[in-house]
Every structure is written in C-alpha cells, then in structure tokens.
Design an enzyme around this catalytic site. Structure first.
Site, mmCIF file in Angstrom:
data_model
loop_
_atom_site.group_PDB
_atom_site.id
_atom_site.type_symbol
_atom_site.label_atom_id
_atom_site.label_comp_id
_atom_site.label_asym_id
_atom_site.label_seq_id
_atom_site.Cartn_x
_atom_site.Cartn_y
_atom_site.Cartn_z
ATOM 1 N N ASP A 23 -48.312 8.028 18.537
ATOM 2 C CA ASP A 23 -47.084 8.325 19.268
ATOM 3 C C ASP A 23 -46.378 9.485 18.565
ATOM 4 O OD1 ASP A 23 -44.558 8.365 20.426
ATOM 5 O OD2 ASP A 23 -44.410 6.177 20.565
ATOM 6 N N HIS A 24 -46.359 10.629 19.248
ATOM 7 C CA HIS A 24 -45.821 11.834 18.612
ATOM 8 C C HIS A 24 -44.296 11.793 18.480
ATOM 9 C CE1 HIS A 24 -46.331 15.581 16.802
ATOM 10 N NE2 HIS A 24 -46.747 16.332 17.805
ATOM 11 N N ARG A 25 -43.639 10.825 19.097
ATOM 12 C CA ARG A 25 -42.185 10.699 18.914
ATOM 13 C C ARG A 25 -41.847 10.304 17.484
ATOM 14 N NH1 ARG A 25 -40.750 6.377 23.427
ATOM 15 N NH2 ARG A 25 -42.548 5.432 22.371
ATOM 16 N N ILE A 57 -44.636 10.005 14.852
ATOM 17 C CA ILE A 57 -45.646 10.464 13.886
ATOM 18 C C ILE A 57 -45.965 11.936 14.125
ATOM 19 C CG2 ILE A 57 -48.013 10.125 13.092
ATOM 20 C CD1 ILE A 57 -47.696 7.192 14.037
#
Length: 478
Positions: free
Chosen positions: A448-450, A452
C-alpha cells in the site's frame, strides 16, 4: 407461545449468508445450541445453533435461500405444548389480522372502504399492527446508516407509539396517514419486508396494488446494489448479450466467490498498489528443508517453503513495523499492531480462502508446519471457523506448487502488504568468477503506497531474500 429463532450475529462485517442445508423440520424436538442450519458466509460453511429449546412449529427458510442477520429461521413451541393450545392463546389483534388476510381483496369493493369514517380507523389499526410487526430501513445518504433497501429483522411487538399532535392541537388525519391497499397487498408487503406506507400507488386515488409493491421492492434492491458499487469505487457497465454470438451458460456466484469479488474489488479500488520483485537463491535452504523434513512430519506437519517463509516474514515484520500496520483514512491515523498474525492463501475447489496463523513470531518452524497443515486441511474441507480467517496483519500467497515465473498479488485489505511466491527453478548464477547452477525462487511484494514507500519495500524484500539465502541470519537478527 411461539418462540422465534433468528439468525444471530456471525462476526464482524457479516450481514448475510446462503443456506447450504436445513438440519431440522416441523415436529422435531430441538435443544438449545443444537445445530439447525449449515450456512455459507464469509468464505466458510458454519453450523448455526438454536437459541432456544422446543418443538419446531414452522421452518421459514429453505436450502439455497440468502438470509440476513436477524431473519427468522424457524418458530418453536415449548416442549409438550400442543399447537391447539397455542392457537387458543392468540391475542385479539392476531385473530383480527388473520381474519383480514383471509378476507376477499378490498379492491372488489373500493367504495365500501372509503365511505365510512369507522373504516378509516380500522385501516389505521391495520397500519399500527404492521408497524409493530415489520420495520424496514430506507436508503440513507450518510455513512453509518442502513444501506438502501435493507430489510430489518422482524421485531417483537411493542406498544404502538402515539401519533404526534398536529400544530394547533388538531387531530391527525387518519385517511392521509394510512395507505390505501387491500389486505392481501398489505400481507404481501409484510412478507417481503416492505413498509406499505412508503409505496407509491398507481391506482385510483393512489391505491396500492401488488404490482406497485413489487416495483418498489425492485427499485430498493437496485439502489442497494448501486450504493455498494459506489462505495467500492466501481462503475458497473451492463454486459452485452453474449448469446448473439453463440451458446452461453449462466451460473450464480457462490457465497465464497461473491465475497472474494467484493473484497478484492474494494481493495483494488482503495489501495494504491505497487509491486516490488526480487529473487532468492534458496539452494542451501532447500537442502536444510529436505534434511529436517522428517522432524516436521513427526510433529504432524510438512516442512514446506511456506512454513519457513512464515518465520522469516514474522521476523521482517518486527524489523519493519510499518508493514505490520493498517491505514485509517477516516481518522487520519496509522494503526501499528504489536502482534504478528499472518494469513496464508489456500487454493480450494470452492475458491480462495485465507486462514490466519496467530502469534507466528512466538512459534518455531515445526509448530508452524503442523498448524499450517491443519488449517489447509480444514480450508479444503470447508471446516474453517470464521475466527480462523480474521485478524491477519500480512498475507503470503505461494503459487510455486502450480507453476509460473512471477505474479503481482493484490493486498488483502486492511493489511498493507502481501508476499507472492512463484516456483523455484535452477538457473546459472555468477559466483566466484564462474556460472554455477543454483535454485532461484521469484518473490513479489505488493504494498500500500499510502503508507509504504518504494525504498522501504525494497529494504523489506531484500531482508526476506537474504534471510532465505542465509538461514543463520534469521536467528542472528530475527
């Protein structure tokens, strides 16, 4: 007196299920906590126990039905109590409702209903009875309220609330408050959980017909479906008529497939996915796995690569706590978890199931091997309890037993990362100024790029790779 046995709460975010098998029938004697249904819900088939003891009077559900939490499954009479005795105890209100249901439809004599003020009062009493028996939540725009068209469970009778006086102390206009409909139409609306007063009538003077009730119910169902899709960020487009080009066959989705589709659609729509790829030289790890395999078998398990990766990932989650977390966008917070529960994707003939192994960081690999084998067996036999598929912090999906060189797994929301494992293969690897054959295993980390960043993901995956390549690193740093 009849006792209603309803579908109880089954777990977090579980609203309904499909009946696989009804285990009792009319006339059976049922004990408290005795299984009465097998229900498929939230990726598991579970037995639903009876909340009371007695003799089955009526079973109100059938195999294949979809039922919601709170719906009545069956009615019971107390042990030894005969139906005739129960019938004698009917209240005056219940007798009156039964008489109205058996009466001819009021549409045959519409004028008779509308002439007398006394008739209006009788219809007001009917409406009060309906309000006592059935409540249906209507569509709400704000979050936290019932979804559009959701039928609430039948409630026990309560005293009807007094009508609020109108301004200036005038008496309420009963003719305006009571919807004009025949008793047979009212009964049909009660049976399908529709509040008759909300149905727009298309007959003379706004009279409500059976078709009006059906049309209104269909509209509520469409609104409910649309609301779910909107919540998931999905725009549903109608499919073409495939039969124009050849023969087709349609099959209803199983409960497992529906839940998987909804959950993964939500995860894909809400989580900005990125996938990091790497390879691990597992030649030495494979030699150790074969050497100590018999010990795992003696403990009741099997020493698989997945069992070893469970321990490696548990150590990595301790070293990189942002991967052992969840994102709460509503409160703008990050939830860091102090425990390590890891889900394992299991392929079954009924669909993908993800049982969860708990406290992985506190168990050795032999124990994890035995637990993994047991959970996999229960998953394929559809015997997993709901609790055994909840509470995971991270997931592992190993497709190496099937094949393939790489894949990008979808994050299992509300987790923030998942490790995908593909089949290991012998490859030439440059070592000490020459190529040597080594067993190389492809790994893929979706995250999850939010929460990491790419650099964090690269470090996490490199740590996993190095732990797999150098088994001593695990007890050294883990």
């Amino acid at each position: 007196m009849s006792i209603e046995v309803k579908l109880p709460e089954l777990g977090e975010n579980i609203e309904s299920g499909k009946i696989v098998q009804v285990l009792v029938s009319s006339g059976d004697t049922v004990a408290r906590e005795q299984p009465i249904l097998e229900l498929e819900t939230d990726k598991a088939v579970i037995e639903v126990p009876s909340s009371a003891a007695g003799v089955v009077e009526e079973v109100r559900v059938r195999e294949g039905d979809d039922i919601e939490i709170g719906a009545v499954i069956l009615t019971l009479s107390e042990k030894g109590e005969k139906k005739e005795a129960g019938a004698k105890k009917e209240s005056a209100d219940e007798k009156k409702a039964a008489a109205e249901d058996d009466a001819p439809p009021a549409e045959e004599e519409p004028a008779a209903e509308e002439k007398e003020g006394a008739k209006i009062e009788e219809r007001a009493e009917e409406s009060d009875e309906e309000k006592e028996d059935v409540t249906v939540e209507e569509p709400e725009a704000e979050g936290g309220k019932a979804e559009a068209g959701t039928a609430a469970p039948v409630k026990e009778r309560e005293a009807p609330a007094a009508a609020e006086p109108s301004p200036r102390g005038e008496k309420p206009d009963l003719a305006r408050e009571v919807a004009p409909a025949a008793p047979s139409v009212r009964r049909f609306a009660r049976e399908i959980g529709i509040r008759i007063n909300q149905v727009p009538g298309t007959g003379p003077g706004g009279r409500i017909s059976m078709e009006d009730v059906k049309r209104y119910a269909k509209t509520l169902n469409e609104q409910r479906t649309g609301a779910k899709c909107l919540m998931q960020g999905i725009e549903v487009e109608p499919l073409p008529d495939f039969s124009k080009w050849g023969d087709v066959e349609r099959q209803s989705m199983s409960s497992i497939r529906k839940k998987t589709a909804q959950h993964l659609s939500y995860a894909w729509a809400t989580i900005p996915h990125v996938t990091q790829f790497d390879e691990a030289d597992v030649t030495d790890l494979e030699a150790l796995r074969r050497q100590y395999g018999p010990r795992a078998e003696a403990a009741g398990g099997k020493l698989t690569v997945t069992a070893i990766l469970l321990k490696i990932v548990a150590a990595a989650l301790k070293k990189f706590p942002q991967f052992n977390a969840s994102v709460d966008m509503e409160k703008q917070e990050i939830v860091y978890k102090k425990y390590v529960h890891i889900g394992i994707a299991v392929d079954t003939e009924h669909g993908l199931l993800v049982p969860v192994l708990r406290d992985v960081d506190r168990k050795n690999i032999l124990t994890l091997s035995a637990e993994l084998a047991e959970l996999s067996r229960k998953a394929r036999a559809r015997k997993l309890a709901l609790e055994e598929m909840q509470g995971g912090n991270f997931s592992i999906s190993n497709l190496g037993g099937i094949g393939g060189t790489a894949f990008a797994p979808v994050v299992n929301s509300p987790e923030v990362a998942i490790l995908g494992v593909s089949r290991a293969a012998m490859k030439p690897v440059w070592r000490e100024e020459k190529f040597v054959p080594r067993l190389v295993m492809p790994l893929a980390l979706s995250y999850d790029h939010r929460l990491i960043d790419g650099a964090d993901a690269a470090r996490f995956l490199r740590w996993v790779v190095e732990a797999a390549e150098q088994p001593f690193l695990l007890p050294l740093e883990g």
